[in-house]
Design an enzyme around this catalytic site. Sequence first.
Site, PDB file in Angstrom:
ATOM      1  N   CYS A  30     -95.253 -36.816  62.217  1.00  0.00           N
ATOM      2  CA  CYS A  30     -96.189 -37.384  63.172  1.00  0.00           C
ATOM      3  C   CYS A  30     -96.679 -36.319  64.150  1.00  0.00           C
ATOM      4  CB  CYS A  30     -95.546 -38.541  63.925  1.00  0.00           C
ATOM      5  SG  CYS A  30     -93.906 -38.185  64.571  1.00  0.00           S
ATOM      6  N   HIS A  90     -88.811 -36.843  61.432  1.00  0.00           N
ATOM      7  CA  HIS A  90     -89.324 -37.156  62.755  1.00  0.00           C
ATOM      8  C   HIS A  90     -89.707 -35.891  63.529  1.00  0.00           C
ATOM      9  CE1 HIS A  90     -88.529 -41.433  62.752  1.00  0.00           C
ATOM     10  NE2 HIS A  90     -87.290 -41.231  62.360  1.00  0.00           N
TER      11      HIS A  90
END
Length: 208
Positions: free
Chosen positions: A182, A117
């Site tokens: 991301c 993440h």
Amino acid sequence: MPDAPLRTQAVVAWLRGGGLSAVARAVSVFVAVLSVGLILASFVWPEPAAPVAANPANLPSGAPLKLVIPEKGVDAQVIPIAVKDGVLDPPQDFRQVGWWEGSSIAGPSGLTVITGHTVHTGDGAMDLVPDLGENHEVDIVTDKQVLRYMVTHKETLTREQVQKQSEDLFSPGPDNLMLITCTDYNGTDYTENIIVWAQLVGSRPLKK
């Protein structure tokens, strides 16, 4: 608290659909999961030692235990992750990254895929991956040695583009390491994925 991973029918359809290899379909699933961002606290990164050169083709492979990016001050534990119920979840702990067990172990034997993440408020293990450029160094620690990789190129894609290009993106090639996280936070979530490829160039012994 981290947001729940994406578990939509579209994601499951990627995994079960035809035309793509099993590897490409599974990777497509977990790349989509990476659009979920975390908001968590900070910690301090230690500085790794410099490696010594070796012939990459002769280096022993091993399961990745730690991801180290010397120039960015990154030192993160790597834990194995797998597809469950059509979803490959990155570690919920933002300080860790995940090695997809469906990819190769670290070394010259194939493509090692590592994901985690990004934290839009800072200090996530993969926050600085989008800043990596050509010739940046990335280390993967195994139980045998520290493997050094050199970044060759990177690409930013929407989830839809990743789905369409999966077969090409994740097919065998000269690079041994893929980092995926991301990027492009819009105030609510992340809209794109950054993919960084790197090639194995050497190693150094583990510290005693």
